[in-house]
Design an enzyme around this catalytic site. Structure first.
Site, mmCIF file in Angstrom:
data_model
loop_
_atom_site.group_PDB
_atom_site.id
_atom_site.type_symbol
_atom_site.label_atom_id
_atom_site.label_comp_id
_atom_site.label_asym_id
_atom_site.label_seq_id
_atom_site.Cartn_x
_atom_site.Cartn_y
_atom_site.Cartn_z
ATOM 1 N N LYS A 1 0.852 -1.181 0.000
ATOM 2 C CA LYS A 1 0.000 0.000 0.000
ATOM 3 C C LYS A 1 0.894 1.240 0.000
ATOM 4 C CE LYS A 1 -4.040 2.006 2.308
ATOM 5 N NZ LYS A 1 -5.030 1.852 3.402
ATOM 6 N N GLU B 1 -18.936 -5.492 10.736
ATOM 7 C CA GLU B 1 -19.858 -4.722 11.573
ATOM 8 C C GLU B 1 -20.874 -5.608 12.286
ATOM 9 O OE1 GLU B 1 -18.238 -2.080 8.379
ATOM 10 O OE2 GLU B 1 -19.230 -4.041 8.365
ATOM 11 N N ARG C 1 -25.093 -1.924 7.999
ATOM 12 C CA ARG C 1 -24.751 -3.308 7.658
ATOM 13 C C ARG C 1 -25.031 -4.268 8.812
ATOM 14 N NH1 ARG C 1 -20.615 -3.213 3.451
ATOM 15 N NH2 ARG C 1 -19.399 -4.837 4.470
#
Length: 642
Positions: free
Chosen positions: A288, A377, A405
């Protein structure tokens, strides 16, 4: 500021242009694309590290695949800057995430190359599988379907549900696992450790290199030979790893890990995989922030750094030299530690957002009492419920739009059982440049309709602290506190905490003719509006409701007894929110008044700065002034209200 693209990139408007190049030129294209992203994001802002990490993969996919006929789904969508630049949006990429500009995420309405809108994580495999099954049904057997999923997104239950289904469907589905060990913060959990073992196993990787030579020839050996080789390969992989391969156990052909920055190898492998039938997974190891040293070194900081000097790496600070009020998330993080130092029952839970929610403060101070559960979640909510059954007091911090969610878990696992879980909903209201997928528009409405739930919103930092203090008292039950992205309004916010009576609002000032009822931080816009109105001789009353459920009926009786013109203001959807609760009270108690509701209209709001979006929706200070002026002089009538 105009940003020029490199020599080769300047000639690429669509993937068809990219395909005209020789494979030997793809490395230069990748370098130019990476530099272009750095140049544009440094002066315009946006997500940064994630797209730098998939530059070579973006180039290779559009070079090998026949997009948009071949369908490509990005997960999460902030990886897709290179994809956007290569698919016709380089001329307008400087408007990325700006008001009225292009979206920072894939968006179907924006381009045919954006096959699926992805702002939340872990949806790509399900979506790509749906596309693949539909193509198979229509007889489009040559059509490829590729889901590029960051390994952080792979931690969500939805990704595993999709893998489980995809393994029994004979479709052209390729899942590319972008393994950089990061979401926004470093990845956590057993899957991350498993992928690390695969990536670092020397015997396995030697075998992988040997087997790769026969990938393109398997289809020539006939179906029986193909099945035999598949079984042998699976057996050897499991032996070398000293455990079963998770993905192959789900009936996926597993390939990799490969270097996700080796463009030549990527092109070769992708060409080979096009000729291998059935569900496949390609494990790519990437970095990244690749190509920008500071982003590689501190990947969390450079996930979305804002504006910066690309030469020195200095991140541009606010132009205001005066001390600024703190961010609401930092008030939450610091206050939670204060409370936990006194109350040993308190624990903190977040789904992969420790720095975004500032739970990292507690994770550092009290590592055994704060948990990052990954991008999960639903699990975060039910895990919190489990803690609560044993006498713990979890503060479950989830962004408002992400809480959507886990809605069933809030109802089934927390509310029905009356468990004392405190939901701290960050980024509530219009959240800014991330747009429709990230605005916290609905939490007041979706929490308000749940039995046993207390629903609250602080107007400032002191009120946030007091609500958190209130919520951690005994037997509070399910408790929701929402607050926005960004800074508060108080310099001296760290005052002694006190309990707030549940369901009690407060009158900020008396007034004449018109009453303003607000909930949450947006009440500060009403304060600004009232100051301007007072200078013109218009003096509305102002009430801070604090709670939407239970709503302060005593306060509302006072309001409807004294005022016939009422304006409700909320940074949330008008349908079902605080304004709706006020109308319900008015109807139930047979009052008659002109009630104007200001809030998010019944539509999805696109991206932009918060103040730009407040103005668009009609509840910034200037809009409030205009509305109350019209109401005060009678331009707005009962028939025009609501």
């Amino acid at each position: 500021m105009e940003v020029k693209s490199g020599e080769l990139l300047d000639k690429i408007n669509y993937p068809s242009d990219l395909k005209l190049l020789n494979e030997s030129e793809l490395e230069q294209v990748s370098q130019e694309l990476r530099q272009y992203i750095i140049d544009v994001v440094s002066v315009n802002g946006g997500h940064f590290g994630a797209s730098l990490g998939v530059v070579e993969l973006s180039v290779a996919l559009h070079y090998v695949l026949n997009t948009p006929y071949d369908q490509l789904v990005w997960d999460v969508g902030h990886q897709a800057y290179g994809h956007k630049i290569l698919t016709g949006r380089r001329p307008m990429f400087h408007t990325n995430r700006l008001y009225k500009g292009i979206s920072g995420f894939p968006k179907r309405a924006e381009s045919e190359y954006d096959t699926f809108g992805v702002g939340h994580s872990s949806t790509s495999i399900s979506a790509a599988l749906g596309m693949a099954v539909a193509s198979h049904y229509k007889g489009e057997t040559d059509r490829q379907h590729v889901a590029v999923i960051g390994d952080g997104a792979m931690t969500a239950g939805l990704a595993f549900e999709a893998l489980n289904h995809a393994g029994i469907e004979n479709t052209n589905l390729l899942v590319i696992l972008n393994d950089n060990c990061m979401s926004i913060d470093p990845n956590v959990g057993a899957l991350k450790e498993y992928l690390t073992r695969i990536a670092t196993s020397r015997p396995y990787n030697r075998f992988r290199d040997d087997i790769s030579h026969v990938l393109g020839k398997i289809s020539e050996l006939g179906p029986n030979a193909h099945k035999t080789i598949k079984k042998i390969e699976k057996s050897i992989k499991g032996t070398l790893l000293k455990e079963s391969n998770l993905f192959e156990a789900l009936n996926f052909r597993y390939f990799g890990p490969i270097d996700g920055h080796d463009i030549k190898q990527l092109v070769k492998v992708l060409k080979d995989l096009k000729n291998i039938p059935g569900p496949k997974i390609l494990h790519c190891v990437t970095v990244k922030g690749k190509g920008y040293a500071l982003a590689e070194k501190d990947q969390t900081k450079w996930h979305a750094p804002g504006l910066f000097d690309k030469i020195t790496g200095e991140i541009t600070k606010s132009g205001n030299d005066k001390p600024q009020p703190p961010k609401y998330q930092d008030v939450f993080g610091l206050t939670l530690v204060e409370l936990a130092e006194v109350n040993p029952k308190i624990m903190g839970v977040t789904p992969a957002m420790p720095s975004g929610s500032s739970l990292n403060i507690m994770m550092k101070a009290m590592p055994k009492r704060a948990f990052d559960v990954g991008i999960a979640e639903q699990h975060a909510v039910t895990f919190s419920a489990g803690l609560a059954t044993q006498g713990m007091l979890p503060f479950c911090n989830i962004y408002s739009s992400f809480m959507q969610r886990a809605y069933d878990q809030v109802i089934h696992d927390v509310a029905i059982q009356k468990l004392n879980v405190v939901f701290c909903l960050d980024r509530a209201g219009l959240a800014g440049a991330d747009g429709a997928t990230h605005h916290g528009a609905f939490d007041l409405a979706y929490m308000r309709c749940i039995p046993n739930m207390i629903v609250s919103a602080p107007m400032n930092e002191e009120e946030l602290r007091n609500l958190m203090y209130t919520a951690q008292q005994d037997d509070m039950g399910p408790f929701s506190i929402r607050y926005p992205r960004g800074n508060g309004v108080m310099q001296h916010w760290r005052q002694p905490m006190r309990a707030i009576p549940i369901g009690k609002g407060r009158k900020l000032c008396d007034g004449e003719e018109v009453a303003i009822l607000t909930i949450g931080h947006i009440g500060n816009e009403a304060v600004k509006a009232r100051l301007e109105l007072s200078a013109e001789g218009i003096n509305p009353a102002h009430y801070d409701m604090r709670f939407v459920k239970p709503i302060d009926e005593e306060l509302l009786h006072e309001v409807f007894s004294k005022y016939k013109k009422i304006v409700t203001i909320e940074d949330g959807c008008k349908q079902g929110g605080m304004g709706t609760a006020v109308l319900e009270f008015m109807a139930d108690h047979h009052y008659s008044a002109t009630v104007i509701r200001l809030g998010i209209p019944d539509q999805f709001i696109e991206h932009g700065e918060q103040k730009e979006l407040w103005a668009e929706c009609g509840y910034d200070a200037a809009s409030i002034v205009a509305t109350i002026k019209k109401l005060a002089i009678g331009i707005i009538t009962d028939s025009m209200a609501c």
